[in-house]
Scaffold this motif. Structure first.
Motif, PDB file in Angstrom:
ATOM      1  N   HIS A 185      42.061  55.282  33.377  1.00  0.00           N
ATOM      2  CA  HIS A 185      42.266  54.083  34.101  1.00  0.00           C
ATOM      3  C   HIS A 185      41.146  53.884  35.163  1.00  0.00           C
ATOM      4  CE1 HIS A 185      46.142  55.336  32.587  1.00  0.00           C
ATOM      5  NE2 HIS A 185      46.461  53.883  32.166  1.00  0.00           N
ATOM      6  N   GLY A 186      40.417  52.548  34.781  1.00  0.00           N
ATOM      7  CA  GLY A 186      39.468  52.246  35.488  1.00  0.00           C
ATOM      8  C   GLY A 186      39.172  50.784  36.081  1.00  0.00           C
ATOM      9  N   TRP A 187      38.583  50.327  37.139  1.00  0.00           N
ATOM     10  CA  TRP A 187      38.409  49.044  37.574  1.00  0.00           C
ATOM     11  C   TRP A 187      37.056  48.872  37.711  1.00  0.00           C
ATOM     12  CZ3 TRP A 187      42.374  52.395  38.669  1.00  0.00           C
ATOM     13  CH2 TRP A 187      43.686  51.847  38.375  1.00  0.00           C
ATOM     14  N   ALA A 188      36.467  47.634  37.507  1.00  0.00           N
ATOM     15  CA  ALA A 188      35.032  47.335  37.733  1.00  0.00           C
ATOM     16  C   ALA A 188      35.372  45.599  38.514  1.00  0.00           C
ATOM     17  CB  ALA A 188      34.111  47.104  36.529  1.00  0.00           C
ATOM     18  N   VAL A 189      34.405  45.417  39.527  1.00  0.00           N
ATOM     19  CA  VAL A 189      34.552  44.251  40.384  1.00  0.00           C
ATOM     20  C   VAL A 189      32.829  43.916  40.334  1.00  0.00           C
ATOM     21  CG1 VAL A 189      36.585  44.656  41.612  1.00  0.00           C
ATOM     22  CG2 VAL A 189      34.442  45.328  42.489  1.00  0.00           C
ATOM     23  N   GLY A 190      33.017  42.359  40.798  1.00  0.00           N
ATOM     24  CA  GLY A 190      31.536  41.859  40.609  1.00  0.00           C
ATOM     25  C   GLY A 190      31.573  40.499  41.294  1.00  0.00           C
ATOM     26  N   ALA A 191      30.360  39.771  40.969  1.00  0.00           N
ATOM     27  CA  ALA A 191      30.025  38.405  41.482  1.00  0.00           C
ATOM     28  C   ALA A 191      30.717  37.447  40.928  1.00  0.00           C
ATOM     29  CB  ALA A 191      28.570  38.214  41.276  1.00  0.00           C
ATOM     30  N   TYR A 192      31.199  36.527  41.798  1.00  0.00           N
ATOM     31  CA  TYR A 192      31.943  35.267  41.312  1.00  0.00           C
ATOM     32  C   TYR A 192      33.231  35.579  40.879  1.00  0.00           C
ATOM     33  CZ  TYR A 192      26.926  33.913  41.437  1.00  0.00           C
ATOM     34  OH  TYR A 192      25.632  33.797  41.765  1.00  0.00           O
ATOM     35  N   GLY A 193      34.060  36.712  41.682  1.00  0.00           N
ATOM     36  CA  GLY A 193      35.195  37.217  41.310  1.00  0.00           C
ATOM     37  C   GLY A 193      35.464  37.729  39.921  1.00  0.00           C
ATOM     38  N   ILE A 194      34.743  38.257  39.274  1.00  0.00           N
ATOM     39  CA  ILE A 194      34.841  39.067  38.118  1.00  0.00           C
ATOM     40  C   ILE A 194      35.595  40.284  38.505  1.00  0.00           C
ATOM     41  CG2 ILE A 194      32.476  40.313  37.946  1.00  0.00           C
ATOM     42  CD1 ILE A 194      32.594  39.703  35.131  1.00  0.00           C
ATOM     43  N   PHE A 195      36.511  40.482  37.628  1.00  0.00           N
ATOM     44  CA  PHE A 195      37.522  41.624  37.877  1.00  0.00           C
ATOM     45  C   PHE A 195      37.829  42.120  36.547  1.00  0.00           C
ATOM     46  CE2 PHE A 195      41.563  43.065  40.231  1.00  0.00           C
ATOM     47  CZ  PHE A 195      41.285  44.636  40.135  1.00  0.00           C
ATOM     48  N   LEU A 196      37.696  43.287  36.038  1.00  0.00           N
ATOM     49  CA  LEU A 196      38.074  44.003  34.871  1.00  0.00           C
ATOM     50  C   LEU A 196      38.644  45.280  35.102  1.00  0.00           C
ATOM     51  CD1 LEU A 196      34.541  43.592  33.455  1.00  0.00           C
ATOM     52  CD2 LEU A 196      36.439  41.846  33.012  1.00  0.00           C
ATOM     53  N   ASN A 210      45.059  38.361  38.428  1.00  0.00           N
ATOM     54  CA  ASN A 210      46.221  38.246  39.238  1.00  0.00           C
ATOM     55  C   ASN A 210      45.792  38.285  40.455  1.00  0.00           C
ATOM     56  OD1 ASN A 210      45.699  41.018  39.084  1.00  0.00           O
ATOM     57  ND2 ASN A 210      47.666  41.650  38.770  1.00  0.00           N
ATOM     58  N   LEU A 211      44.421  38.134  40.985  1.00  0.00           N
ATOM     59  CA  LEU A 211      43.788  38.400  42.424  1.00  0.00           C
ATOM     60  C   LEU A 211      43.985  36.875  42.745  1.00  0.00           C
ATOM     61  CD1 LEU A 211      43.216  40.971  43.546  1.00  0.00           C
ATOM     62  CD2 LEU A 211      40.589  39.990  43.375  1.00  0.00           C
ATOM     63  N   ASP A 212      44.358  36.496  44.096  1.00  0.00           N
ATOM     64  CA  ASP A 212      44.511  35.563  44.695  1.00  0.00           C
ATOM     65  C   ASP A 212      43.106  35.112  45.316  1.00  0.00           C
ATOM     66  OD1 ASP A 212      45.118  33.171  45.963  1.00  0.00           O
ATOM     67  OD2 ASP A 212      46.094  33.979  47.866  1.00  0.00           O
ATOM     68  N   ASN A 213      42.170  34.718  44.420  1.00  0.00           N
ATOM     69  CA  ASN A 213      40.636  34.377  44.611  1.00  0.00           C
ATOM     70  C   ASN A 213      40.281  33.103  44.007  1.00  0.00           C
ATOM     71  OD1 ASN A 213      38.203  34.781  45.741  1.00  0.00           O
ATOM     72  ND2 ASN A 213      37.655  36.247  44.029  1.00  0.00           N
ATOM     73  N   PRO A 214      40.988  31.959  44.039  1.00  0.00           N
ATOM     74  CA  PRO A 214      40.592  30.745  43.357  1.00  0.00           C
ATOM     75  C   PRO A 214      38.988  30.095  43.567  1.00  0.00           C
ATOM     76  CG  PRO A 214      41.916  30.070  45.427  1.00  0.00           C
ATOM     77  CD  PRO A 214      41.848  31.698  45.273  1.00  0.00           C
ATOM     78  N   ASP A 215      38.578  30.571  44.745  1.00  0.00           N
ATOM     79  CA  ASP A 215      36.950  30.386  45.164  1.00  0.00           C
ATOM     80  C   ASP A 215      36.269  31.256  44.241  1.00  0.00           C
ATOM     81  OD1 ASP A 215      37.801  27.998  46.385  1.00  0.00           O
ATOM     82  OD2 ASP A 215      38.035  29.267  48.345  1.00  0.00           O
ATOM     83  N   ARG A 216      36.771  32.124  43.566  1.00  0.00           N
ATOM     84  CA  ARG A 216      35.822  33.296  42.952  1.00  0.00           C
ATOM     85  C   ARG A 216      34.834  33.721  43.998  1.00  0.00           C
ATOM     86  NH1 ARG A 216      36.722  29.206  40.183  1.00  0.00           N
ATOM     87  NH2 ARG A 216      34.744  28.431  40.143  1.00  0.00           N
ATOM     88  N   LEU A 217      35.204  34.273  44.899  1.00  0.00           N
ATOM     89  CA  LEU A 217      34.131  34.830  46.086  1.00  0.00           C
ATOM     90  C   LEU A 217      33.830  36.334  45.433  1.00  0.00           C
ATOM     91  CD1 LEU A 217      36.165  34.119  49.267  1.00  0.00           C
ATOM     92  CD2 LEU A 217      34.345  32.942  48.360  1.00  0.00           C
TER      93      LEU A 217
END
Length: 373
Positions: A185-196, A210-217
């Motif tokens: 189990h792992g997670w990766a995050v990045g620019a413009y709100g990318i979340f895997l 399911n992250l509250d990030n509508p501006d894709r910070l």
């Protein structure tokens, strides 16, 4: 959207010319070049793995430093800037970087294979964005006076446009942070709100929406705490927390608007988040609430390390290090080079390893007896 300074730094430094690299096609397909100068180029992240240190950086460079100080360059299948890594044990590790690349090693960092890149991520993002827009369109049609639904639909349609544009522009979204709770189990995050996320060791990856990030910070760092909670830090001081293995995320108290670049948990359980302009936050309740810590310098901070003796080091711009014996009161110190420092590690012999824009610097143990600023 304004790029965060650390992200801009990585973009600029990662684009510095490497001998002959500009003449080769497709950096996602060409292997990183072996060079004796790799330890003098940009290095972005580092972790102790068994009795050695593993470092990642520019041009796909991954270096292993053993207990004798000998360096070995790993075999890496891509030639692009790597930004972060995480090992769950002495053998299994992952690294992420530009163009959405995710690499995996099973031998402690000696050899790596590519699990994912932006060419595969873009259709995943497009599929999720289309499904979300369709779902909200149906809901909004059924309740035309619901203002919240209308706002959510606008955000979803904007995200869909963005995903369509990303598919056209190619694999351009950098990943900036990675963390695994175990071999699966792992997670990766990045620019413009990318979340895997992955549940099978990276054999397959899913978009988390399911992250509250509508501006894709930008999402800059992700870690897991010893009590099982997960924390994400990002642009604009955003902090997110999950207590159910990532199934749901809540945005926590936000005591700053300054972008946060790095997270760590100290041995006493406290969590630290550091970032732009000398911002340092501390949490004693697993990331539920945060308090600012006053620092003597207002330089951006990119790395946090707790030493064997319990002291804490913050690494940042201009070769600045901030050292504390208690994690609360910090004194400034400067590395031999004034180049930006992105992370710190400590060898079993007590040496300090500094990495950043000038590559690797090695300091003797206990260099902080007297402030160097």
């Amino acid at each position: 959207m304004t790029l965060k300074p650390a992200f801009t730094l990585l973009l600029c430094l990662g684009s510095l010319p490497v001998a002959q690299a500009a003449t080769l096609p497709d950096r996602l397909e060409r292997p990183s070049q072996i060079t004796t100068l790799a330890d003098q180029a940009l290095l972005t992240d580092m972790q102790s793995v068994g009795d050695h240190q593993v470092m990642v950086g520019a041009a796909g460079h991954i270096l292993l430093r053993d207990s004798r100080g000998q360096l070995q360059q790993a075999k890496v299948p891509v030639d692009l800037l790597l930004t972060a890594l995480h090992f769950v044990d002495d053998k299994l590790g992952w690294a992420v970087g530009h163009d959405g690349v995710i690499l995996h090693t099973r031998d402690g960092g000696l050899t790596w294979n590519k699990q994912l890149d932006g060419r595969s991520i873009n259709p995943l993002l497009l599929k999720v964005a289309q499904e979300q827009a369709d779902h909200l369109q149906q809901a909004a049609d059924a309740a035309p006076d619901d203002e919240k639904l209308a706002t959510d639909l606008d955000n979803a349609l904007f995200a869909l446009d963005d995903a369509q544009a990303a598919t056209t522009s190619g694999p351009s979204r950098p990943l900036l942070g990675v963390w695994f709770s175990n071999a699966q189990h792992g997670w990766a995050v990045g620019a413009y709100g990318i979340f895997l996320s992955t549940g099978d060791g990276g054999e397959s990856w899913q978009v988390v929406n399911n992250l509250d990030n509508p501006d894709r910070l930008h999402l800059n760092a992700v870690i897991g705490l010893r009590d099982g909670a997960l924390i994400i830090a990002g642009e604009g001081g955003r902090l997110y927390r999950s207590v159910d293995n990532g199934a749901h995320w809540d945005q926590t108290q936000q005591p700053t608007d300054a972008s946060l670049y790095t997270l760590t948990q100290l041995r006493n359980g406290d969590v630290l988040a550091a970032g732009f302009g000398g911002t340092l936050l501390t949490s004693s309740d697993s990331g539920v609430s945060w308090l600012p810590v006053d620092l003597p310098l207002k330089v951006s901070l990119y790395g946090i390390k707790q030493l064997d003796d319990g002291g804490v080091i913050l690494a940042g711009q201009g070769g600045v290090l901030l050292h504390s014996t208690n994690g609360k009161t910090f004194l400034p110190w400067r590395a031999p080079s004034k180049a930006a420092l992105l992370n710190v590690s400590q060898t079993r012999a007590g040496q300090l390893l500094l990495i950043g824009a000038a590559g690797l610097q090695v300091l003797p143990s206990s260099p902080f007896k007297e402030p160097a600023l």
